[in-house]
Design a protein around this motif. Structure first.
Motif, PDB file in Angstrom:
ATOM      1  N   ASN A   1       0.542  -1.159   0.050  1.00 24.39           N
ATOM      2  CA  ASN A   1      -0.030  -0.002   0.055  1.00 24.39           C
ATOM      3  C   ASN A   1       0.606   1.288   0.088  1.00 24.39           C
ATOM      4  O   ASN A   1       0.618   2.271  -0.779  1.00 24.39           O
ATOM      5  CB  ASN A   1      -0.743   0.093   1.158  1.00 24.39           C
ATOM      6  N   GLN A   2       1.841   1.185   0.848  1.00 22.17           N
ATOM      7  CA  GLN A   2       2.718   2.440   0.678  1.00 22.17           C
ATOM      8  C   GLN A   2       3.592   2.571  -0.567  1.00 22.17           C
ATOM      9  O   GLN A   2       3.611   3.813  -0.813  1.00 22.17           O
ATOM     10  CB  GLN A   2       3.920   2.146   1.920  1.00 22.17           C
ATOM     11  N   ILE A   3       3.625   1.674  -1.231  1.00 27.47           N
ATOM     12  CA  ILE A   3       4.445   1.784  -2.397  1.00 27.47           C
ATOM     13  C   ILE A   3       3.568   2.617  -3.315  1.00 27.47           C
ATOM     14  O   ILE A   3       3.842   3.558  -4.273  1.00 27.47           O
ATOM     15  CB  ILE A   3       4.970   0.461  -3.066  1.00 27.47           C
ATOM     16  N   VAL A   4       2.329   2.028  -3.459  1.00 26.14           N
ATOM     17  CA  VAL A   4       1.356   2.538  -4.320  1.00 26.14           C
ATOM     18  C   VAL A   4       0.821   3.927  -4.160  1.00 26.14           C
ATOM     19  O   VAL A   4       0.798   4.902  -4.863  1.00 26.14           O
ATOM     20  CB  VAL A   4      -0.006   1.519  -4.415  1.00 26.14           C
ATOM     21  N   LEU A   5       0.695   4.138  -2.755  1.00 25.05           N
ATOM     22  CA  LEU A   5       0.177   5.591  -2.373  1.00 25.05           C
ATOM     23  C   LEU A   5       1.301   6.505  -2.735  1.00 25.05           C
ATOM     24  O   LEU A   5       1.234   7.504  -3.169  1.00 25.05           O
ATOM     25  CB  LEU A   5      -0.072   5.698  -0.822  1.00 25.05           C
ATOM     26  N   ARG A   6       2.596   6.369  -2.441  1.00 26.36           N
ATOM     27  CA  ARG A   6       3.565   7.073  -2.636  1.00 26.36           C
ATOM     28  C   ARG A   6       3.981   7.319  -4.142  1.00 26.36           C
ATOM     29  O   ARG A   6       4.162   8.438  -4.763  1.00 26.36           O
ATOM     30  CB  ARG A   6       5.049   6.815  -2.143  1.00 26.36           C
ATOM     31  N   ARG A   7       3.748   6.380  -5.038  1.00 25.46           N
ATOM     32  CA  ARG A   7       3.791   6.479  -6.407  1.00 25.46           C
ATOM     33  C   ARG A   7       2.620   7.492  -6.798  1.00 25.46           C
ATOM     34  O   ARG A   7       2.754   8.308  -7.971  1.00 25.46           O
ATOM     35  CB  ARG A   7       3.563   5.199  -7.140  1.00 25.46           C
ATOM     36  N   VAL A   8       1.351   7.100  -6.393  1.00 25.73           N
ATOM     37  CA  VAL A   8       0.425   7.930  -6.876  1.00 25.73           C
ATOM     38  C   VAL A   8       0.592   9.374  -6.435  1.00 25.73           C
ATOM     39  O   VAL A   8       0.303  10.446  -7.191  1.00 25.73           O
ATOM     40  CB  VAL A   8      -0.983   7.457  -6.313  1.00 25.73           C
ATOM     41  N   GLU A   9       0.939   9.700  -5.297  1.00 21.89           N
ATOM     42  CA  GLU A   9       1.386  10.951  -4.919  1.00 21.89           C
ATOM     43  C   GLU A   9       2.512  11.621  -5.484  1.00 21.89           C
ATOM     44  O   GLU A   9       2.263  12.860  -5.940  1.00 21.89           O
ATOM     45  CB  GLU A   9       1.768  10.980  -3.328  1.00 21.89           C
ATOM     46  N   ARG A  10       3.374  10.874  -6.113  1.00 22.33           N
ATOM     47  CA  ARG A  10       4.556  11.585  -6.881  1.00 22.33           C
ATOM     48  C   ARG A  10       3.945  11.779  -8.030  1.00 22.33           C
ATOM     49  O   ARG A  10       4.324  12.805  -8.697  1.00 22.33           O
ATOM     50  CB  ARG A  10       5.635  10.418  -7.149  1.00 22.33           C
ATOM     51  N   GLU A  11       3.095  11.210  -8.848  1.00 24.31           N
ATOM     52  CA  GLU A  11       2.436  11.287 -10.023  1.00 24.31           C
ATOM     53  C   GLU A  11       1.576  12.681  -9.840  1.00 24.31           C
ATOM     54  O   GLU A  11       1.720  13.506 -10.803  1.00 24.31           O
ATOM     55  CB  GLU A  11       1.726  10.349 -10.743  1.00 24.31           C
ATOM     56  N   ARG A  12       0.978  12.973  -8.868  1.00 25.54           N
ATOM     57  CA  ARG A  12       0.171  13.830  -8.596  1.00 25.54           C
ATOM     58  C   ARG A  12       0.883  15.363  -8.652  1.00 25.54           C
ATOM     59  O   ARG A  12       0.491  16.291  -8.906  1.00 25.54           O
ATOM     60  CB  ARG A  12      -0.733  13.785  -7.328  1.00 25.54           C
ATOM     61  N   ASP A  13       1.932  15.106  -7.864  1.00 26.91           N
ATOM     62  CA  ASP A  13       2.835  16.355  -7.625  1.00 26.91           C
ATOM     63  C   ASP A  13       3.512  16.755  -8.967  1.00 26.91           C
ATOM     64  O   ASP A  13       3.758  17.991  -9.514  1.00 26.91           O
ATOM     65  CB  ASP A  13       4.128  15.960  -6.711  1.00 26.91           C
ATOM     66  N   ARG A  14       3.830  15.620  -9.995  1.00 21.99           N
ATOM     67  CA  ARG A  14       4.347  15.925 -11.388  1.00 21.99           C
ATOM     68  C   ARG A  14       3.469  16.606 -12.174  1.00 21.99           C
ATOM     69  O   ARG A  14       3.578  17.427 -12.986  1.00 21.99           O
ATOM     70  CB  ARG A  14       4.689  14.722 -11.803  1.00 21.99           C
ATOM     71  N   GLU A  15       2.186  16.142 -11.968  1.00 23.42           N
ATOM     72  CA  GLU A  15       1.069  16.930 -13.037  1.00 23.42           C
ATOM     73  C   GLU A  15       0.755  18.309 -12.430  1.00 23.42           C
ATOM     74  O   GLU A  15       0.789  18.911 -13.278  1.00 23.42           O
ATOM     75  CB  GLU A  15      -0.187  16.096 -12.686  1.00 23.42           C
ATOM     76  N   LEU A  16       0.862  18.576 -11.040  1.00 23.88           N
ATOM     77  CA  LEU A  16       0.644  19.782 -10.480  1.00 23.88           C
ATOM     78  C   LEU A  16       1.911  20.882 -10.965  1.00 23.88           C
ATOM     79  O   LEU A  16       1.761  21.813 -11.331  1.00 23.88           O
ATOM     80  CB  LEU A  16       0.603  19.816  -9.281  1.00 23.88           C
ATOM     81  N   ASN A  17       3.041  20.385 -11.134  1.00 23.22           N
ATOM     82  CA  ASN A  17       4.186  21.003 -11.501  1.00 23.22           C
ATOM     83  C   ASN A  17       4.507  21.222 -13.065  1.00 23.22           C
ATOM     84  O   ASN A  17       5.180  21.722 -13.632  1.00 23.22           O
ATOM     85  CB  ASN A  17       5.602  20.497 -11.008  1.00 23.22           C
ATOM     86  N   ASP A  18       3.532  20.380 -13.961  1.00 21.10           N
ATOM     87  CA  ASP A  18       3.733  20.398 -15.447  1.00 21.10           C
ATOM     88  C   ASP A  18       2.983  21.665 -15.748  1.00 21.10           C
ATOM     89  O   ASP A  18       1.900  22.023 -15.418  1.00 21.10           O
ATOM     90  CB  ASP A  18       3.006  19.248 -15.650  1.00 21.10           C
ATOM     91  N   PRO A  19       3.658  22.331 -16.614  1.00 16.59           N
ATOM     92  CA  PRO A  19       3.134  23.491 -16.966  1.00 16.59           C
ATOM     93  C   PRO A  19       1.950  23.631 -17.931  1.00 16.59           C
ATOM     94  O   PRO A  19       1.040  24.423 -17.784  1.00 16.59           O
ATOM     95  CB  PRO A  19       4.366  24.297 -18.208  1.00 16.59           C
ATOM     96  N   ARG A  20       1.749  22.177 -18.384  1.00 16.08           N
ATOM     97  CA  ARG A  20       0.292  22.157 -19.116  1.00 16.08           C
ATOM     98  C   ARG A  20      -0.874  22.261 -18.134  1.00 16.08           C
ATOM     99  O   ARG A  20      -1.957  22.264 -18.392  1.00 16.08           O
ATOM    100  CB  ARG A  20       0.424  20.804 -19.671  1.00 16.08           C
ATOM    101  N   TYR A  21      -0.714  21.789 -16.550  1.00 15.82           N
ATOM    102  CA  TYR A  21      -1.659  22.070 -15.726  1.00 15.82           C
ATOM    103  C   TYR A  21      -1.727  23.292 -15.065  1.00 15.82           C
ATOM    104  O   TYR A  21      -2.573  23.547 -14.076  1.00 15.82           O
ATOM    105  CB  TYR A  21      -1.558  20.745 -14.801  1.00 15.82           C
ATOM    106  N   VAL A  22      -0.639  24.241 -15.224  1.00 16.14           N
ATOM    107  CA  VAL A  22      -0.820  25.448 -14.376  1.00 16.14           C
ATOM    108  C   VAL A  22      -1.604  26.519 -14.848  1.00 16.14           C
ATOM    109  O   VAL A  22      -1.913  26.749 -16.287  1.00 16.14           O
ATOM    110  CB  VAL A  22       0.633  26.077 -14.349  1.00 16.14           C
ATOM    111  N   GLN A  23      -2.581  26.857 -13.991  1.00 18.58           N
ATOM    112  CA  GLN A  23      -3.693  27.753 -14.506  1.00 18.58           C
ATOM    113  C   GLN A  23      -3.381  28.970 -14.708  1.00 18.58           C
ATOM    114  O   GLN A  23      -2.639  29.410 -13.593  1.00 18.58           O
ATOM    115  CB  GLN A  23      -5.047  27.573 -13.742  1.00 18.58           C
ATOM    116  N   PRO A  24      -3.411  30.048 -15.521  1.00 15.80           N
ATOM    117  CA  PRO A  24      -3.130  31.391 -15.530  1.00 15.80           C
ATOM    118  C   PRO A  24      -3.896  32.155 -14.292  1.00 15.80           C
ATOM    119  O   PRO A  24      -5.032  31.900 -14.205  1.00 15.80           O
ATOM    120  CB  PRO A  24      -3.469  32.033 -16.956  1.00 15.80           C
TER     121      PRO A  24
END
Length: 335
Positions: free
Chosen positions: A275-298
């Motif tokens: 569970n810890q492995i999956v949760l941390r990977r999901v969290e890492r993907e979420r952080d990567r999406e938030l930092n992706d310029p394509r997801y940054v709102q003006p």
């Protein structure tokens, strides 16, 4: 006079019985053993019975069904069986490749990807129409992730829910895990929903599919081990741990469970660590999406049009007064 000694006189043309020629003798023990071994191999690859194969050999060699094979028939019979065995071996290998391909088609968008590929590359629309070499090529490329859906047919993995084929794959894996562990399928699905972070009634997003299959596969593999450890847990993962993940997991296991890499894990510890492995990977993907310029709102600037209006008005007092009045009115309305 004494009678002449010797055998009695025989009619003309009637001599002693000559021994049969070597080729007219029945099969020797060695010859029969060789043929029987080939027949056994052939039967293991096909659904034929031994008697059926013997009858087929006689038919091919032109020997009557009630007559035995003779020594002179052995070379042709051996060649006939070798040819049959070669064809059966190739057919068996092709069936295995087809079975492996069929198992992969239900995962993700593999079916559509394979269909597009064989139509474009081989001009065929069905796997059964491909040669053995072409089937091997498709299987190898599919395993290596070299087949993909053409861009116009793709949907963003971050937005769409699970496809029916993906949901079916997860359901089959849940059923197998439930049978192996005795845990109810409903409870396993609930754990998967919690890992995915979705609310009750919401659909699991497709981007969670790789994490969930990794979780299910690892649990299935480890349930069959009598003494799982951190090392065997890491080996059971479809997507290996990165060095940073490995350090974090080892530290978590030590702090939460006082577990060392060589310690034997309980079922509860195995599930918690996965569970810890999956949760941390999901969290890492979420952080990567938030930092992706394509997801940054003006940043919304409601006064930008007003500032644009003020620039030409600064040289004209009348217009400047009107602009200030508009600003005050907007401020009053917003407040």
């Amino acid at each position: 006079m004494q009678p002449l000694s010797g055998p009695p006189a025989r009619p003309p043309g009637e001599g002693l019985n000559a021994p049969p020629a070597a080729g007219e003798l029945p099969l020797s023990t060695r010859q029969r053993t060789v043929l029987e071994q080939l027949i056994t191999q052939l039967c293991s690859l096909t659904r034929q019975q031994g008697a059926e194969v013997w009858a087929g050999i006689k038919h091919d060699l032109g020997v009557k069904s009630g007559s035995p094979l003779l020594s002179r028939h052995f070379p042709a019979a051996e060649q006939n069986l070798n040819q049959r065995l070669e064809a059966a071996t190739q057919n068996h290998a092709t069936r295995q490749v087809l079975a492996q391909l069929t198992g992969l088609l239900n995962q993700g968008n593999n079916r559509q990807a394979v269909s597009d590929f064989i139509r474009q590359q081989f001009g065929q629309t069905a796997l059964s129409q491909l040669t053995p070499e072409q089937l091997k090529t498709v299987l190898t490329m599919l395993r290596q992730g070299e087949l993909s859906i053409p861009q116009p047919q793709q949907r963003p993995a971050t937005d769409r829910p699970l496809l029916p084929a993906e949901h079916s794959t997860l359901n089959q894996m849940v059923t197998r895990l439930a049978a192996a562990t005795g845990e109810s399928g409903k409870q396993i699905w609930q754990s998967m929903l919690e890992l995915s972070g979705v609310k009750r009634g919401d659909l699991i997003p497709a981007k969670q599919f790789p994490h969930l299959t990794t979780w299910l596969t690892a649990r299935q593999t480890l349930s069959q081990q009598s003494a799982p450890t951190l090392h065997s847990l890491q080996a059971a993962l479809k997507q290996p741990l990165e060095p940073e993940e490995q350090r974090s997991l080892t530290e978590y296991a030590r702090q939460a469970w006082q577990v060392q890499p060589q310690s034997v894990l309980t079922a509860a510890q195995v599930q918690d660590l996965l569970n810890q492995i999956v949760l941390r990977r999901v969290e890492r993907e979420r952080d990567r999406e938030l930092n992706d310029p394509r997801y940054v709102q003006p940043i919304f600037s409601p006064f930008a049009p007003v500032l644009d209006l003020l620039r030409p008005a600064t040289g004209r007092p009348g217009l400047l007064f009107i602009a200030l009045f508009v600003i005050l009115l907007l401020f009053w309305l917003l407040v």
